[in-house]
Motif scaffolding. Sequence first.
Motif, short mmCIF file in Angstrom:
data_model
loop_
_atom_site.label_atom_id
_atom_site.label_comp_id
_atom_site.label_asym_id
_atom_site.label_seq_id
_atom_site.Cartn_x
_atom_site.Cartn_y
_atom_site.Cartn_z
N LYS A 57 0.85 -1.18 0.00
CA LYS A 57 0.00 0.00 0.00
C LYS A 57 0.89 1.23 0.00
O LYS A 57 1.79 1.36 0.84
CB LYS A 57 -0.91 -0.02 1.23
N GLY A 58 0.64 2.16 -0.95
CA GLY A 58 1.41 3.39 -1.03
C GLY A 58 0.67 4.54 -0.38
O GLY A 58 -0.48 4.42 0.03
N LYS A 59 1.36 5.69 -0.29
CA LYS A 59 0.76 6.86 0.34
C LYS A 59 -0.23 7.54 -0.59
O LYS A 59 -1.32 7.94 -0.20
CB LYS A 59 1.84 7.86 0.73
N THR A 60 0.16 7.71 -1.85
CA THR A 60 -0.67 8.46 -2.78
C THR A 60 -1.33 7.51 -3.77
O THR A 60 -0.75 6.48 -4.14
CB THR A 60 0.16 9.49 -3.55
N PRO A 61 -2.51 7.83 -4.26
CA PRO A 61 -3.15 6.97 -5.26
C PRO A 61 -2.36 6.95 -6.56
O PRO A 61 -1.76 7.94 -6.95
CB PRO A 61 -4.52 7.62 -5.46
N GLY A 62 -2.38 5.81 -7.21
CA GLY A 62 -1.71 5.67 -8.50
C GLY A 62 -2.59 6.19 -9.62
O GLY A 62 -3.62 6.83 -9.39
N PRO A 63 -2.20 5.93 -10.87
CA PRO A 63 -2.97 6.42 -12.01
C PRO A 63 -4.40 5.88 -12.06
O PRO A 63 -5.30 6.53 -12.59
CB PRO A 63 -2.19 5.93 -13.23
N ASP A 64 -4.61 4.69 -11.48
CA ASP A 64 -5.96 4.10 -11.51
C ASP A 64 -6.79 4.51 -10.29
O ASP A 64 -7.92 4.07 -10.14
CB ASP A 64 -5.87 2.57 -11.59
N GLY A 65 -6.23 5.34 -9.39
CA GLY A 65 -6.97 5.81 -8.23
C GLY A 65 -6.84 4.92 -7.01
O GLY A 65 -7.38 5.23 -5.96
N SER A 66 -6.12 3.81 -7.11
CA SER A 66 -5.96 2.88 -5.99
C SER A 66 -4.64 3.14 -5.29
O SER A 66 -3.63 3.46 -5.93
CB SER A 66 -6.01 1.45 -6.50
N LYS A 67 -4.65 2.98 -3.96
CA LYS A 67 -3.41 3.14 -3.20
C LYS A 67 -2.61 1.84 -3.15
O LYS A 67 -1.51 1.81 -2.63
CB LYS A 67 -3.73 3.59 -1.77
N PHE A 68 -3.17 0.74 -3.66
CA PHE A 68 -2.49 -0.54 -3.62
C PHE A 68 -1.58 -0.71 -4.83
O PHE A 68 -1.94 -0.35 -5.95
CB PHE A 68 -3.51 -1.68 -3.57
N ARG A 69 -0.40 -1.26 -4.59
CA ARG A 69 0.56 -1.55 -5.66
C ARG A 69 0.73 -3.07 -5.72
O ARG A 69 0.73 -3.74 -4.69
CB ARG A 69 1.91 -0.92 -5.37
N VAL A 70 0.92 -3.58 -6.92
CA VAL A 70 1.09 -5.03 -7.08
C VAL A 70 2.36 -5.29 -7.87
O VAL A 70 2.57 -4.71 -8.94
CB VAL A 70 -0.12 -5.67 -7.81
N ASN A 71 3.21 -6.14 -7.33
CA ASN A 71 4.39 -6.62 -8.03
C ASN A 71 4.11 -8.07 -8.42
O ASN A 71 3.92 -8.93 -7.56
CB ASN A 71 5.62 -6.52 -7.11
N TRP A 72 4.03 -8.32 -9.72
CA TRP A 72 3.67 -9.65 -10.22
C TRP A 72 4.92 -10.50 -10.42
O TRP A 72 5.97 -10.00 -10.82
CB TRP A 72 2.91 -9.55 -11.53
N GLY A 73 4.76 -11.78 -10.16
CA GLY A 73 5.84 -12.73 -10.38
C GLY A 73 5.26 -14.05 -10.85
O GLY A 73 4.07 -14.18 -11.10
N ARG A 74 6.15 -15.03 -10.96
CA ARG A 74 5.73 -16.35 -11.44
C ARG A 74 6.52 -17.42 -10.70
O ARG A 74 7.71 -17.25 -10.43
CB ARG A 74 6.00 -16.44 -12.94
N VAL A 75 5.84 -18.52 -10.39
CA VAL A 75 6.51 -19.66 -9.76
C VAL A 75 7.31 -20.37 -10.83
O VAL A 75 6.77 -20.78 -11.86
CB VAL A 75 5.48 -20.63 -9.13
#
Length: 111
Positions: A57-75
């Motif tokens: 969770k970030g402090k400021t909203p991102g471009p989509d308006g959400s404060k959540f950030r997602v880092n995607w990966g793969r097993v």
Amino acid sequence: MPKKSQPCRLYVNGGILGYKRGLRNQYNHTSLIKIKGVDSSEDAAFYLGKRVAFITKGKTPGPDGSKFRVNWGRVCRSHGSNGVVRCKFNRDLPPQSIGGRVRIMLYPSNI
């Protein structure tokens, strides 16, 4: 009266153990994840190729308006015989994430 359906959970929880490492060298590009309910390398084989989400969770909203950030990966493969897997993320996980939680998505499906 139509029956209300429960929301469907399409992920399994996992914990971040640390980075892949030897005795003296550490490889930050590969993270070790323990998947809840997986206790053998045979069970971990089901999760190979599945997507992993590290959510912060970030402090400021991102471009989509959400404060959540997602880092995607793969097993990418299993690690040892106790159900730990190796994952590679788009951006290496920060050291503060060790001991934190990830979501292992149940897609893409291979069954």
